[in-house]
Design an enzyme around this catalytic site. Structure first.
Site, PDB file in Angstrom:
ATOM      1  N   GLU A  78       0.840  -1.187   0.000  1.00  0.00           N
ATOM      2  CA  GLU A  78       0.000   0.000   0.000  1.00  0.00           C
ATOM      3  C   GLU A  78       0.880   1.243   0.000  1.00  0.00           C
ATOM      4  O   GLU A  78       1.087   1.886   1.021  1.00  0.00           O
ATOM      5  CB  GLU A  78      -0.945  -0.016   1.205  1.00  0.00           C
ATOM      6  CG  GLU A  78      -2.008  -1.089   1.112  1.00  0.00           C
ATOM      7  CD  GLU A  78      -3.016  -1.001   2.235  1.00  0.00           C
ATOM      8  OE1 GLU A  78      -2.798  -0.193   3.171  1.00  0.00           O
ATOM      9  OE2 GLU A  78      -4.012  -1.723   2.181  1.00  0.00           O
TER      10      GLU A  78
ATOM     11  N   HIS B 180       2.469  16.145 -21.335  1.00  0.00           N
ATOM     12  CA  HIS B 180       2.868  16.565 -22.684  1.00  0.00           C
ATOM     13  C   HIS B 180       4.223  15.977 -23.050  1.00  0.00           C
ATOM     14  O   HIS B 180       4.392  15.394 -24.127  1.00  0.00           O
ATOM     15  CB  HIS B 180       2.914  18.096 -22.761  1.00  0.00           C
ATOM     16  CG  HIS B 180       3.500  18.616 -24.039  1.00  0.00           C
ATOM     17  ND1 HIS B 180       2.738  19.100 -25.081  1.00  0.00           N
ATOM     18  CD2 HIS B 180       4.797  18.729 -24.465  1.00  0.00           C
ATOM     19  CE1 HIS B 180       3.513  19.481 -26.070  1.00  0.00           C
ATOM     20  NE2 HIS B 180       4.778  19.259 -25.719  1.00  0.00           N
ATOM     21  N   GLU B 181       5.194  16.132 -22.154  1.00  0.00           N
ATOM     22  CA  GLU B 181       6.544  15.646 -22.468  1.00  0.00           C
ATOM     23  C   GLU B 181       6.588  14.137 -22.610  1.00  0.00           C
ATOM     24  O   GLU B 181       7.204  13.601 -23.536  1.00  0.00           O
ATOM     25  CB  GLU B 181       7.537  16.128 -21.402  1.00  0.00           C
ATOM     26  CG  GLU B 181       7.712  17.624 -21.335  1.00  0.00           C
ATOM     27  CD  GLU B 181       8.037  18.261 -22.675  1.00  0.00           C
ATOM     28  OE1 GLU B 181       8.658  17.599 -23.534  1.00  0.00           O
ATOM     29  OE2 GLU B 181       7.653  19.426 -22.874  1.00  0.00           O
TER      30      GLU B 181
ATOM     31  N   HIS C 262       5.602  12.657 -25.951  1.00  0.00           N
ATOM     32  CA  HIS C 262       6.596  12.612 -27.022  1.00  0.00           C
ATOM     33  C   HIS C 262       7.237  11.223 -27.086  1.00  0.00           C
ATOM     34  O   HIS C 262       7.550  10.717 -28.173  1.00  0.00           O
ATOM     35  CB  HIS C 262       7.666  13.679 -26.804  1.00  0.00           C
ATOM     36  CG  HIS C 262       7.237  15.054 -27.179  1.00  0.00           C
ATOM     37  ND1 HIS C 262       6.796  15.384 -28.443  1.00  0.00           N
ATOM     38  CD2 HIS C 262       7.181  16.205 -26.457  1.00  0.00           C
ATOM     39  CE1 HIS C 262       6.481  16.664 -28.489  1.00  0.00           C
ATOM     40  NE2 HIS C 262       6.700  17.190 -27.290  1.00  0.00           N
TER      41      HIS C 262
ATOM     42  N   GLU D 233       3.871  17.584 -31.421  1.00  0.00           N
ATOM     43  CA  GLU D 233       3.457  18.555 -30.412  1.00  0.00           C
ATOM     44  C   GLU D 233       1.947  18.503 -30.196  1.00  0.00           C
ATOM     45  O   GLU D 233       1.451  18.648 -29.072  1.00  0.00           O
ATOM     46  CB  GLU D 233       3.890  19.966 -30.826  1.00  0.00           C
ATOM     47  CG  GLU D 233       5.393  20.175 -30.946  1.00  0.00           C
ATOM     48  CD  GLU D 233       6.132  19.963 -29.640  1.00  0.00           C
ATOM     49  OE1 GLU D 233       5.522  20.117 -28.568  1.00  0.00           O
ATOM     50  OE2 GLU D 233       7.344  19.641 -29.700  1.00  0.00           O
TER      51      GLU D 233
END
Length: 604
Positions: free
Chosen positions: A226, A405-406, A409, A434
């Site tokens: 846990e 976002h990164e 990629h 992008e």
């Protein structure tokens, strides 16, 4: 009294009794909560008691001299740790096995196991901390067993596997079995076959310790610990939305050993099979703040992000986000065989040794972030920077849309072209990259309302600040971007905004048609629109060619729907793409717009 070190986060369980099939019901074992925990396992009600007596632990303030202080500075961490234990416990160096260690700031930590006849003890360990060339802390559960079993087994590993499978209602997962000593509560040490037993349906996963002489199941390690993290949940975008304490957020179908084990090494810091989050050096991770994988580092956003507590929080949050996204993507098809990011691939295909490395508060830049995606088998590298637009500065590690976002990629670069990491190299395809990254961040943070989406607002100061030109929106007034806007630009983020807005509107269309499932991130079998969207997202990446264009990327979405859903969403997809100029007559290269859809979709 025999002492067991709680350094290992998995619990060692002593068998109380193996069955409840009795004429008269037996009372459940009662044990002190401070040292024991009762577990009921398997369909037959196997009851096991977790026994965790306190370890011997000493702290030394500013430190005590090392017994080899004259040569301390010339010794390795391993040499220093082994020499201290030899002197402190009066034990031969042949009975000491250095396991791992690291240095963070001015403190070094070493972790050691006891061994006998070359065989390591599972639960007889020690941990030592050094600072300024002195020993500042020492914990140990090393013992001198009253009885120790012979080091040559008399029970076969095949028989041990059969015993463990039956007792734990699972199957051996083909991870190589090993021999280890296990210290029991009575002070004896048995030799055990250690085999991993798994039941995916029941979400159980154990290392079973079967006595290599008697053939009895004597203890297990429960890999499903846990773990607790104080983080910004993946469904939230900004720190202002509120941090929460999450318990066991891992998805075992995607991370079968949890987030802190690769089947060989167990960790108690921000490193594991899928990701390591660090600052400056790979060894500069954040340790658990309390035993049993508790990571509780509350933020103080009124002070600089570089203060100690905020650094820890940044590492914990990125560790959590990358793991959580890894697990969701895994369920939707980004697996070992399709070139994902894991150190151990558990024999399921692909190349391992490539977990994501997240460099938090990286000193190489500001007001940005990036992700490097080498071929399958080499680690992905995420670099997260501080943002200087506010006072105090703000840490991109705490804004989930930037982290997602990164990481996306890595997804798009690995799935396009089959794991080479080199199939999004043209300006247009890099722009699409992008767009996929923005769209994925958008997906994780949406609820049934599917609101307009702004990226990077918090690091810029909040409010309506946006690192993109427009919010992502179905409204052409709020976001006027169309396919023709790709023409004449070489700015990949501007290209990506066109694609991300198209996908934002695809998401809305699918949810309007099929509804929204708040459990979609852990339920790939959902038929809701947000689950359909994520399936098509990953499927299309796998289908599209190397260096795709808008036209070929669109075609991959249409084909993905044909493959998975028999074309049920074909006209919906065409309608959304055509509404922004990417219709059936749209032309690559000169970005000629077209709003047509196939003839059989006109009536819809």
């Amino acid at each position: 009294m025999v002492s067991f070190n709680k350094f290992f986060t998995s619990v060692y369980l002593a068998v109380v009794y193996a069955t409840v099939a009795s004429a008269a019901p037996r009372p459940s074992p009662v044990a002190p909560p401070s040292t024991h925990r009762v577990h009921e396992l398997g369909k037959r009600g196997l009851k096991l008691v977790a026994f965790n007596p306190p370890s011997a632990f000493e702290t030394f303030g500013t430190g005590i001299e090392h017994p080899t202080s004259d040569s301390f500075t010339e010794s390795t961490l391993e040499e220093s740790a082994v020499a201290f234990i030899q002197d402190r416990l009066n034990i031969d160096t042949s009975d000491i096995a250095y396991r791992t260690g690291y240095t963070e700031d001015e403190t070094s930590h070493a972790y050691v196991q006891q061994k006998h006849d070359g065989i390591a003890f599972s639960n007889s360990v020690a941990n030592i901390a050094f600072k300024n060339n002195k020993v500042v802390a020492f914990g140990s559960s090393f013992v001198k067993p009253e009885q120790i079993a012979k080091s040559t087994p008399s029970v076969s590993v095949e028989a041990a596997i059969a015993t463990a499978e039956e007792a734990l209602d699972g199957k051996f997962n083909d991870v190589e079995a090993k021999l280890e000593y296990v210290v029991l509560e009575d002070g004896s040490a048995i030799l055990a076959h250690v085999v991993q037993i798994q039941n995916d349906e029941a979400e159980t996963f154990y290392a079973a310790y079967v006595d290599a002489h008697s053939g009895e199941l004597t203890s297990v390690v429960d890999f499903v610990a846990e773990a607790t993290y104080y983080v910004l949940p993946v469904t939230k975008e900004y720190p202002t939305e509120g941090f929460e304490t999450l318990v066991d957020p891992q998805i075992l179908a995607a991370s079968p050993l949890g987030w802190h084990s690769d089947g060989v090494t167990n960790t108690t810091d921000t490193s594991g099979n899928n990701v390591v989050s660090y600052k400056s050096a790979l060894t500069s991770t954040t340790p658990q703040s309390a035993p049993d994988l508790v990571f509780n580092y509350p933020p103080d956003l009124t002070v600089a992000p570089t203060t100690v507590g905020n650094v820890h929080l940044g590492r914990v949050n990125t560790f959590y986000i990358v793991n959580a996204v890894h697990d969701t993507w895994y369920l939707y098809g980004f697996t070992e065989a399709s070139y994902n990011f894991q150190n151990a691939n558990f024999g399921k295909g692909g190349n391992g040794n490539d977990r994501v490395r997240v460099s938090t508060q990286d000193s190489g830049g500001t007001n940005n972030a990036n992700f490097a995606t080498p071929p399958d088998g080499q680690p992905g590298q995420m670099r997260m920077y501080l943002w200087t637009r506010t006072t105090p500065q703000r840490d991109g590690d705490l804004e989930n849309d930037i982290v997602i976002h990164e990481f996306t990629h890595g997804l798009s670069n690995r799935l396009t072209g089959g794991g080479t990491g080199s199939c999004l190299q043209t300006t247009e395809s890099r722009g699409l990259g992008e767009g996929w990254s923005d769209a994925m961040a958008d997906w994780f943070q949406q609820d049934e309302n599917l609101e307009d989406f702004i990226l990077g607002g918090w690091v810029l100061g909040g409010g309506t600040n946006n690192i993109r030109r427009y919010p992502y929106s179905p409204s052409s007034t709020v976001n006027p971007l169309r396919y023709r806007d790709v023409a004449g630009t070489t700015l990949v983020h501007n290209i990506g905004e066109v694609w991300a807005n198209l996908l934002h509107n695809v998401h809305i269309g699918l949810v309007d048609a099929h509804g929204f499932d708040p459990t979609a991130s852990s339920n790939p079998d959902s038929t809701a629109g947000n689950a359909v969207f994520l399936h098509l997202f990953l499927d299309a990446l796998k289908l599209q060619p190397c260096n795709p264009t808008f036209v070929t990327a669109r075609a991959a979405w249409i084909q993905a729907d044909a493959n998975r859903y028999g074309g049920a969403n074909r006209c919906l997809l065409w309608g959304v793409f055509a509404s922004r100029g990417l219709g059936s007559g749209a032309v690559s290269g000169n970005y000629t717009e077209n709003s047509a859809v196939p003839d059989d979709c006109v009536a819809e």
